[in-house]
Write an enzyme that holds these catalytic residues in place. Structure first.
Site, PDB file in Angstrom:
ATOM      1  N   ASP A  38       0.553  -1.176  -0.019  1.00 45.52           N
ATOM      2  CA  ASP A  38       0.424  -0.247   0.076  1.00 45.52           C
ATOM      3  C   ASP A  38       0.941   1.275   0.329  1.00 45.52           C
ATOM      4  OD1 ASP A  38      -2.386   1.239  -0.194  1.00 45.52           O
ATOM      5  OD2 ASP A  38      -3.002   1.137   1.876  1.00 45.52           O
ATOM      6  N   GLY A  39       0.581   2.654  -0.470  1.00 45.90           N
ATOM      7  CA  GLY A  39       0.896   3.805  -0.656  1.00 45.90           C
ATOM      8  C   GLY A  39       1.433   4.217  -1.411  1.00 45.90           C
ATOM      9  N   GLY A  41       0.388   5.914  -4.293  1.00 45.83           N
ATOM     10  CA  GLY A  41      -0.038   6.728  -4.430  1.00 45.83           C
ATOM     11  C   GLY A  41       0.539   7.915  -3.842  1.00 45.83           C
ATOM     12  N   ARG A  42       0.255   7.837  -2.648  1.00 41.32           N
ATOM     13  CA  ARG A  42       0.993   9.129  -1.525  1.00 41.32           C
ATOM     14  C   ARG A  42       2.412   8.970  -1.869  1.00 41.32           C
ATOM     15  NH1 ARG A  42      -2.226   5.926   4.173  1.00 41.32           N
ATOM     16  NH2 ARG A  42      -2.526   4.293   2.081  1.00 41.32           N
ATOM     17  N   ASN A  86     -10.594  -3.308  -6.342  1.00 41.17           N
ATOM     18  CA  ASN A  86      -9.729  -2.049  -7.028  1.00 41.17           C
ATOM     19  C   ASN A  86     -10.676  -1.116  -8.372  1.00 41.17           C
ATOM     20  OD1 ASN A  86      -6.455  -3.517  -5.733  1.00 41.17           O
ATOM     21  ND2 ASN A  86      -8.022  -1.817  -4.682  1.00 41.17           N
ATOM     22  N   TRP A  87     -11.354  -2.295  -8.912  1.00 44.50           N
ATOM     23  CA  TRP A  87     -12.434  -1.636 -10.303  1.00 44.50           C
ATOM     24  C   TRP A  87     -13.031  -0.775  -9.738  1.00 44.50           C
ATOM     25  CZ3 TRP A  87     -10.763  -4.754 -14.538  1.00 44.50           C
ATOM     26  CH2 TRP A  87     -10.212  -5.720 -13.707  1.00 44.50           C
TER      27      TRP A  87
HETATM   28  C1  FPP Z   1      -2.125   0.481  -3.077  1.00 43.32           C
HETATM   29  O1  FPP Z   1      -1.631   1.681  -2.900  1.00 43.32           O
HETATM   30  C2  FPP Z   1      -1.731  -0.508  -4.437  1.00 43.32           C
HETATM   31  C3  FPP Z   1      -1.768  -1.345  -5.422  1.00 43.32           C
HETATM   32  C4  FPP Z   1      -4.145  -1.444  -5.234  1.00 43.32           C
HETATM   33  C5  FPP Z   1      -1.590  -2.089  -6.499  1.00 43.32           C
HETATM   34  C6  FPP Z   1      -0.261  -2.475  -5.986  1.00 43.32           C
HETATM   35  C7  FPP Z   1       0.208  -2.882  -7.428  1.00 43.32           C
HETATM   36  C8  FPP Z   1       2.131  -2.433  -7.269  1.00 43.32           C
HETATM   37  C9  FPP Z   1       2.625  -2.133  -6.089  1.00 43.32           C
HETATM   38  C10 FPP Z   1       2.559  -2.865  -8.893  1.00 43.32           C
HETATM   39  C11 FPP Z   1       2.803  -4.089  -8.631  1.00 43.32           C
HETATM   40  C12 FPP Z   1       3.413  -5.020 -10.020  1.00 43.32           C
HETATM   41  C13 FPP Z   1       2.988  -6.444 -10.476  1.00 43.32           C
HETATM   42  C14 FPP Z   1       3.828  -6.398 -11.667  1.00 43.32           C
HETATM   43  C15 FPP Z   1       2.678  -7.790  -9.722  1.00 43.32           C
HETATM   44  P1  FPP Z   1      -2.769   2.470  -3.439  1.00 43.32           P
HETATM   45  O2  FPP Z   1      -2.659   2.915  -4.653  1.00 43.32           O
HETATM   46  O3  FPP Z   1      -3.771   2.707  -2.772  1.00 43.32           O
HETATM   47  O4  FPP Z   1      -1.776   3.551  -2.435  1.00 43.32           O
HETATM   48  P2  FPP Z   1      -2.711   4.627  -1.851  1.00 43.32           P
HETATM   49  O5  FPP Z   1      -3.024   4.303  -1.277  1.00 43.32           O
HETATM   50  O6  FPP Z   1      -1.639   5.631  -1.543  1.00 43.32           O
HETATM   51  O7  FPP Z   1      -3.220   5.500  -2.539  1.00 43.32           O
END
Ligand code: FPP
Length: 262
Positions: A38-39, A41-42, A86-87
């Site tokens: 997670d994280g 985006g942040r 996540n969709w």
């Molecule tokens: C959550 O962070 C992350 C995801 C939903 C996607 C995770 C995917 C990857 C790390 C890429 C993996 C790649 C492969 C090839 C397996 P967030 O976007 O929700 O972050 P946030 O909470 O800070 O917004």
């Protein structure tokens, strides 16, 4: 305190990783590590970048952690890459993530074959695009006989959804007379889950500060230990991983029993 204990600096070369990991006792490591990455985006926001740049940076982190698991002879690593929920994200982000998974398969497959990584996927893979499904099938096939870390990527995965699918299969076997309802036990449920053949999860790591399981491996984490860190996934280095594993190695696991008398 961690820096002093390990007397090392951050780095990605294997010598540095060996130094970091040399303090870990192999028999106190988890057999199965599950990570909620997670994280992204942040992290991207903090760097003044678009969210998708965070996902791309997250792939680099993931590659390092797979390598760390190989170096440490950890049997299984399962990561949450895309949930059934996540969709709901903006279509452009979903599209980017699907393209990133596809690119990962193209770019990393040779290295995984060479590094003895056994790649597998869990989740509703049959709902992904045909192109992505084909790439996944090819990558899984090419690494099937590898004997190193069992690296599982959860895509279009939800723990409740996985349990529902298992219950549906089990109940149709019961109604077809193939299975006796009274004989359903832990091992029968295990063998109907997407994770069949993997050991139970010993250790769950979630990055970026949220303290929840978010529908990940609900059955498999029944007796797991947890590690939550405020570090965003793209910043989660092998050193961070070593810190988490060291903490795990110091824990007493009782599995509902009592502490052993010395
Ligand atoms: C959550 O962070 C992350 C995801 C939903 C996607 C995770 C995917 C990857 C790390 C890429 C993996 C790649 C492969 C090839 C397996 P967030 O976007 O929700 O972050 P946030 O909470 O800070 O917004």
């Amino acid at each position: 305190m961690w820096k002093r204990l390990f007397n090392t600096t951050k780095g990605n070369d294997s010598q540095t990783d060996k130094d970091i990991f040399s303090h870990l006792e192999p028999d106190k490591l988890p057999a199965h590590v599950a990570i909620i990455m997670d994280g992204n985006g942040r992290w991207a926001k903090g760097q003044g970048l678009v969210r998708t740049a965070g996902h791309r940076a997250g792939v680099s982190t993931l590659k390092q952690i797979v390598k760390s698991c190989s170096d440490l002879n950890i049997e299984a690593l399962t990561v949450y890459a895309f949930s059934t929920e996540n969709w709901k994200r903006p279509p452009a982000e979903v599209e980017f993530l699907m393209a990133l998974f596809s690119e990962f398969m193209d770019k990393e497959i040779e290295e995984m074959v060479r590094d003895n990584v056994c790649l597998r996927f869990i989740g509703r893979i049959n709902e992904l695009s045909k192109v992505l499904q084909d790439k996944i099938a090819n990558a899984v096939e090419r690494t099937r006989s590898n004997t190193g870390v069992k690296f599982t990527i959860a895509v279009n995965y939800g723990g409740k959804d996985e349990l529902i699918r298992a219950i549906q299969t089990i109940s149709s076997k019961v109604s077809g007379g193939e299975l006796d309802a009274a004989s359903i036990d832990d091992s029968i449920v295990d063998s109907h889950l997407d994770t069949a053949g993997l050991p139970p999860v010993d250790f769950v790591i979630r990055t970026s500060g949220d303290i929840r399981l978010s529908n990940f491996l609900l059955w498999q984490t029944a007796y797991a230990e947890f590690w939550f860190t405020s570090t965003n996934w793209p910043d989660f280095t092998p050193e961070c991983f070593a810190e988490a594993l060291y903490d795990f190695s110091q824990r007493e696991r009782r599995f509902g029993g009592l502490k052993e008398k010395k």
